[in-house]
Design a protein around this motif. Structure first.
Motif, mmCIF file in Angstrom:
data_model
loop_
_atom_site.group_PDB
_atom_site.id
_atom_site.type_symbol
_atom_site.label_atom_id
_atom_site.label_comp_id
_atom_site.label_asym_id
_atom_site.label_seq_id
_atom_site.Cartn_x
_atom_site.Cartn_y
_atom_site.Cartn_z
ATOM 1 N N ARG A 1 53.806 -6.704 -15.971
ATOM 2 C CA ARG A 1 53.429 -7.816 -15.104
ATOM 3 C C ARG A 1 54.048 -7.620 -13.720
ATOM 4 N NH1 ARG A 1 53.625 -10.871 -20.048
ATOM 5 N NH2 ARG A 1 51.543 -11.751 -20.428
ATOM 6 N N GLU A 2 53.222 -7.763 -12.688
ATOM 7 C CA GLU A 2 53.641 -7.559 -11.306
ATOM 8 C C GLU A 2 53.091 -8.677 -10.442
ATOM 9 O OE1 GLU A 2 53.551 -2.655 -11.460
ATOM 10 O OE2 GLU A 2 51.810 -3.772 -10.726
ATOM 11 N N HIS A 3 53.857 -9.046 -9.420
ATOM 12 C CA HIS A 3 53.466 -10.180 -8.580
ATOM 13 C C HIS A 3 53.709 -9.833 -7.112
ATOM 14 C CE1 HIS A 3 53.775 -12.186 -12.481
ATOM 15 N NE2 HIS A 3 55.043 -11.773 -12.527
ATOM 16 N N THR A 4 52.929 -10.464 -6.246
ATOM 17 C CA THR A 4 53.069 -10.288 -4.801
ATOM 18 C C THR A 4 52.908 -11.641 -4.126
ATOM 19 O OG1 THR A 4 52.118 -8.059 -4.909
ATOM 20 C CG2 THR A 4 52.169 -9.127 -2.755
ATOM 21 N N ALA A 5 53.806 -11.944 -3.206
ATOM 22 C CA ALA A 5 53.714 -13.176 -2.414
ATOM 23 C C ALA A 5 53.820 -12.806 -0.937
ATOM 24 C CB ALA A 5 54.823 -14.153 -2.792
ATOM 25 N N VAL A 6 52.975 -13.434 -0.127
ATOM 26 C CA VAL A 6 52.948 -13.160 1.312
ATOM 27 C C VAL A 6 52.965 -14.485 2.057
ATOM 28 C CG1 VAL A 6 51.726 -12.022 3.196
ATOM 29 C CG2 VAL A 6 51.536 -11.105 0.874
ATOM 30 N N ILE A 7 53.791 -14.574 3.078
ATOM 31 C CA ILE A 7 53.768 -15.716 3.979
ATOM 32 C C ILE A 7 53.751 -15.182 5.397
ATOM 33 C CG2 ILE A 7 56.301 -15.916 3.905
ATOM 34 C CD1 ILE A 7 55.890 -18.946 4.400
ATOM 35 N N GLY A 8 52.882 -15.757 6.213
ATOM 36 C CA GLY A 8 52.762 -15.272 7.574
ATOM 37 C C GLY A 8 52.290 -16.343 8.518
ATOM 38 N N THR A 9 52.113 -15.962 9.754
ATOM 39 C CA THR A 9 51.709 -16.936 10.764
ATOM 40 C C THR A 9 50.270 -17.390 10.581
ATOM 41 O OG1 THR A 9 51.254 -15.051 12.215
ATOM 42 C CG2 THR A 9 53.344 -16.191 12.509
ATOM 43 N N THR A 10 49.492 -16.693 9.740
ATOM 44 C CA THR A 10 48.119 -17.144 9.485
ATOM 45 C C THR A 10 47.964 -17.829 8.138
ATOM 46 O OG1 THR A 10 47.519 -14.973 8.600
ATOM 47 C CG2 THR A 10 47.095 -15.361 10.941
ATOM 48 N N GLY A 11 48.987 -17.814 7.274
ATOM 49 C CA GLY A 11 48.848 -18.525 6.010
ATOM 50 C C GLY A 11 49.671 -17.946 4.887
ATOM 51 N N LEU A 12 49.237 -18.265 3.648
ATOM 52 C CA LEU A 12 49.960 -17.911 2.437
ATOM 53 C C LEU A 12 49.049 -17.130 1.495
ATOM 54 C CD1 LEU A 12 51.364 -21.493 1.739
ATOM 55 C CD2 LEU A 12 52.545 -19.664 2.970
ATOM 56 N N GLU A 13 49.664 -16.273 0.665
ATOM 57 C CA GLU A 13 48.898 -15.486 -0.297
ATOM 58 C C GLU A 13 49.767 -15.183 -1.500
ATOM 59 O OE1 GLU A 13 46.154 -11.389 -0.405
ATOM 60 O OE2 GLU A 13 47.248 -11.974 1.412
ATOM 61 N N PHE A 14 49.138 -15.219 -2.698
ATOM 62 C CA PHE A 14 49.868 -14.883 -3.921
ATOM 63 C C PHE A 14 48.943 -14.117 -4.849
ATOM 64 C CE2 PHE A 14 51.261 -15.664 -8.299
ATOM 65 C CZ PHE A 14 52.568 -15.193 -8.221
ATOM 66 N N PHE B 1 44.251 -11.604 17.399
ATOM 67 C CA PHE B 1 44.730 -12.105 16.115
ATOM 68 C C PHE B 1 46.069 -11.453 15.771
ATOM 69 C CE2 PHE B 1 40.105 -12.574 15.712
ATOM 70 C CZ PHE B 1 40.005 -13.888 15.282
ATOM 71 N N PRO B 2 47.196 -12.013 16.201
ATOM 72 C CA PRO B 2 48.492 -11.478 15.758
ATOM 73 C C PRO B 2 48.920 -12.153 14.454
ATOM 74 C CG PRO B 2 48.828 -13.111 17.479
ATOM 75 C CD PRO B 2 47.349 -13.059 17.228
ATOM 76 N N ASN B 3 49.494 -11.389 13.552
ATOM 77 C CA ASN B 3 49.988 -11.959 12.305
ATOM 78 C C ASN B 3 51.336 -11.335 11.964
ATOM 79 O OD1 ASN B 3 50.138 -13.412 9.893
ATOM 80 N ND2 ASN B 3 49.100 -11.802 8.732
ATOM 81 N N LEU B 4 52.376 -12.142 12.024
ATOM 82 C CA LEU B 4 53.711 -11.729 11.597
ATOM 83 C C LEU B 4 53.904 -12.220 10.176
ATOM 84 C CD1 LEU B 4 56.535 -10.543 12.228
ATOM 85 C CD2 LEU B 4 57.185 -12.832 13.033
ATOM 86 N N SER B 5 54.175 -11.305 9.252
ATOM 87 C CA SER B 5 54.206 -11.689 7.840
ATOM 88 C C SER B 5 55.398 -11.086 7.113
ATOM 89 C CB SER B 5 52.912 -11.247 7.140
ATOM 90 O OG SER B 5 52.811 -9.830 7.115
ATOM 91 N N TYR B 6 55.736 -11.730 6.009
ATOM 92 C CA TYR B 6 56.751 -11.228 5.080
ATOM 93 C C TYR B 6 56.113 -11.152 3.700
ATOM 94 C CZ TYR B 6 60.465 -11.506 1.599
ATOM 95 O OH TYR B 6 61.245 -11.292 0.501
#
Length: 797
Positions: A260-273, A788-793
């Protein structure tokens, strides 16, 4: 609005906290991070798994390798994080090299490798290992296509994790900043076909057709779930139909069935999981899903005016795939994709910025789109397999816009100038049988039946720029259902070690206008030496129009219902040369002739140049077009930490309107040049971290446009075209640059990545049309820069 404001605050707090956490130094006592590469090797023609295949990492020290088991599976463990090239070889098969494989500490890398059988073992034949990027995944394709690596969509500058934006770097493909519409060799973006899991689907992009028919902002398929896919630019194989310019054949990857593997992203354009893994430990079945919510509100708050008209857009999407192998009944897959868009149109507070003096412009755009299906593949035991899909798609669309008179701050009754609603539901059955008769001959034969249900009601103003604006009037209203049927057969014949031929036939029937099309397809490849090859391909292709085009009403009659199927003859030549193991050159001349193109009688108008998401005109099928040119691609694969890709196109794109005059098409840029590249540095105490910089620069000819007739425009107080100078004037040549910077930290069980991805760092202003300015009393070019700049983690765990 309160929810969006709260989300923006949470995004800011979480993003900065994540960035601070990630830059903290790694604990010295932590073990050196390693990764795993797993996969399956199969016969390219029959799909059967191959056992006893040697798999090893090129230039590894110490050597790392293994062999496949009876199910064709292999695993390479204990690999230090970084990039690798994987080599596979097997007695009786041509060797292959899989390049640029990224190994991470948090997620296993899973590969699907196909090998081509040799024709003879009677004498020693020197075969250069085939690189997986040099040809499409579809074994029946010999020319006009390329494999798309999803990892590239994340790495390449300008890709923005969007496969549609990535392919605009390829030769012959014209991209845009504000739209991800794919214009191939001067053709309209709507001439492209989108496919997912072997099924034709509607344009899967957010805000589809609003920024130009055939395009959108971003595709709803994240790079977290998309697998390697094929992109065709001409003369595609017989299994593809209902497309004039190209085909984007996308696949969802299977989830990891062991971990099982997971990925989470948060950035200036939104959220992703995203999440993937086995349903149960030790089982073969797996799941994979990705959810994303995006709002341009945070980005617009941080950098006002950078997004232009996209500032108010909000969207979300969900995609998933379940892979369910069985012992004897074959493999079942259940997949789906859903998206929801909202774009509120609010008039600026400053009345001087209103498009029409004294009139406040407000509106809303809503869209919901869902597609999904059940797939099944079963081997028949004679080097063949049967693949069947039952799928459905649903789209709900609503657009409303009005102009409200305001006098001394008092609002009057709104004047609706746009009121459009439509619902579409498609039910699709696809099936084909693939049989490898021998190492020389493989055949694929199949069919597709699509039942299309529709319910639409369209009203629009004939001229909203006039003062006062003209109210909307209905031009299309219909509900019912219709049918599209396609069938095809295609054979690949390997005449000898040097010559391979593809011969096929495709047929299309569309019940709205009772039109049939029989389309021959032919391709031939000659490889006189291991380093280079020549190819030639011909195809006749056809396509029906968007459903709403057929239901335009004039005097109570649906005057467009008898439009013919638009058709295109494609002829493609190709020369491939491997300059060395890491550098590849491809030269591809082409010629296309289009006929039965919808036009307005006695007018310069043609659907080839059309951009609006609705059509309110009577049409005939008397138009034509021709595109010819030459595409160049020179690519250095990623090695020693850097790569580059140079593409250039020189072409001519012309069309014939309803008045019989040949003119430049809107997208006849005459030349397109792309230069992109990147460099990766290994950092950290154990050199386990990766810092990457990627840049893409585009230089292209300007858009052709129809200038204004100034005198007539001023007389009528609205924009009036000067038909005598249509598409004779063009904008200045354009220089556009995109940038991606990333830093990935690999720890033993997790990986963190900080990335800055920016589209249009040069601030290039795109052409959005010509508007009539009632304040200056003259028509003016509308040019706007959108970035479209996007700074994300991102964290993988």
């Amino acid at each position: 609005m309160k929810k969006i404001g709260l989300l923006i605050k949470c995004q800011r707090i979480t993003l900065f906290a994540a960035l601070w956490f990630v830059i903290l130094p790694t604990q010295a006592a932590e073990q050196k991070p390693v990764g795993v590469v797993r996969g399956v090797v199969s016969d390219a023609a029959s799909g059967e798994p191959l056992s006893a295949v040697t798999v090893f990492v090129i230039d590894s020290d110490p050597a790392v390798g293994t062999t496949t088991d009876v199910d064709g599976r292999f695993a390479l463990t204990g690999l230090t994080v970084g990039r690798y090239n994987i080599h596979v070889s097997c007695i009786g098969y041509e060797p292959a090299t899989i390049r640029e494989i990224l190994v991470s500490s948090a997620k296993e890398t899973v590969l699907e490798i196909a090998m081509k059988e040799k024709l003879t073992e009677l004498k020693e034949v020197v075969v250069r290992p085939k690189t997986n990027k040099e040809a499409p995944l579809n074994a029946m394709a010999l020319a006009g296509g390329r494999m798309l690596s999803v990892e590239e969509a994340s790495r390449y500058a300008g890709g923005y994790d969007d496969p549609a934006r990535l392919v605009s770097a390829y030769a012959g493909v014209d991209g845009s900043v504000s739209s991800n519409g794919i214009a191939i060799r001067g053709n309209s973006p709507q001439f492209l076909q989108w496919r997912l899991e072997g099924v034709e689907i509607p344009n899967p992009t957010h805000f589809q057709d609003i920024t130009g028919v055939g395009g959108g902002i971003l595709t709803a398929l994240s790079s977290q779930v998309l697998g390697n896919s094929d992109f065709f630019t001409g003369a595609f194989p017989a299994e593809y139909g209902n497309a004039l310019s190209g085909v984007f054949d996308m696949q969802l990857r299977n989830g990891n069935n062991q971990k099982r593997e997971h990925t989470a992203v948060i950035g200036t354009t939104g959220l992703e999981f995203a999440s993937e893994g086995p349903f149960r430990k030790g089982g073969k079945a797996s799941y994979l899903f990705n959810a994303r919510y995006a709002t341009m509100g945070l980005l617009n708050a941080l950098i006002p005016d950078m997004l232009g008209g996209a500032a108010g857009m909000n969207y979300m999407d969900l995609s998933f795939k379940l892979n369910l192998p069985t012992a004897k009944a074959g493999t079942f897959t259940l997949w789906g994709i859903a998206l929801n868009d909202h774009y509120p149109i609010n008039a600026p507070k400053d009345t001087a910025e209103w498009d029409l003096p004294g009139y406040k412009d407000d509106g809303d755009f809503y869209q919901t789109s869902v597609a999904g299906g059940l797939g099944h593949r079963i081997f028949t035991g004679n080097n063949g397999y049967l693949k069947t899909s039952l799928a459905a798609g649903f789209t709900d669309f609503e657009a409303m816009q009005d102009e409200m008179p305001v006098v001394d701050g008092v609002e009057g009754a709104p004047i609706p100038w746009l009121d459009m609603r439509s619902r579409n539901f498609n039910l699709m059955l696809n099936s084909y049988y693939n049989r490898k008769f021998s190492a020389r001959h493989t055949n694929r034969t199949g069919f597709s039946v699509t039942e299309m249900f529709y319910d639409l009601d369209y009203s629009a103003s004939p001229d909203w720029e006039k003062l006062p604006p003209l109210p909307a009037r209905r031009f299309a209203k219909s509900n019912g259902h219709t049918t599209r049927v396609t069938a095809y057969t295609s054979s690949q014949v390997r005449l000898n070690e040097k010559f391979t031929a593809n011969v096929g036939l495709h047929s299309l029937y569309f019940r709205v206008n009772n039109e049939w099309s029989i389309e021959p397809r032919l391709a031939l490849k000659w490889q006189p030496a291991t380093q280079h090859a020549f190819s030639i391909a011909y195809g006749l292709h056809s396509r029906h129009e968007k459903l709403d085009y057929y239901f335009f009403e004039q005097d109570g009659q649906m005057v467009n219902k008898n439009l013919k199927l638009a058709k295109a003859h494609h002829l493609v030549l190709a020369y491939d040369l491997s300059l060395n193991e890491h550098v590849h050159l491809k030269i591809e001349p082409y010629y296309q002739y289009l006929k039965n193109i919808p036009v307005i009688k006695d007018s310069l108008w043609s659907v080839i140049n059309y951009q609006q998401f609705y059509l309110d005109s009577p049409l005939t099928s008397d138009g034509a077009g021709r595109n010819y040119g030459i595409d160049f691609t020179l690519e250095r694969y990623l090695k020693d930490g850097y790569y580059w890709l140079l593409t250039a196109s020189v072409f001519e794109s012309r069309y014939r309107g309803g008045d019989g005059v040949w003119r430049n098409t809107r997208l006849n840029r005459n030349f397109l040049i792309n230069a992109l590249g990147g460099k990766e540095w290994k950092m950290g105490r154990e050199r386990q971290n990766i810092f990457g910089v990627n840049l893409r620069c585009t230089y292209q000819g300007g858009d052709y446009y129809i200038p204004a007739d100034f005198a007539e425009s001023q007389a009528q107080q609205t924009f009036v075209q000067d038909a005598s100078r249509a598409y004779t004037e063009r904008l200045d040549n354009a220089f556009i640059a995109h940038l991606t910077i990333s830093y990935k930290i690999n720890r033993r069980a997790t990986a963190h990545e900080i990335a800055l991805k920016m589209i249009n760092v040069t601030g290039y202003k795109e052409f959005w049309g010509i508007n009539y300015n009632h304040r200056t009393n003259q028509p003016e070019l509308f040019l706007q820069a959108v970035s479209f700049p996007n700074l994300s983690y991102k964290i993988e765990f």
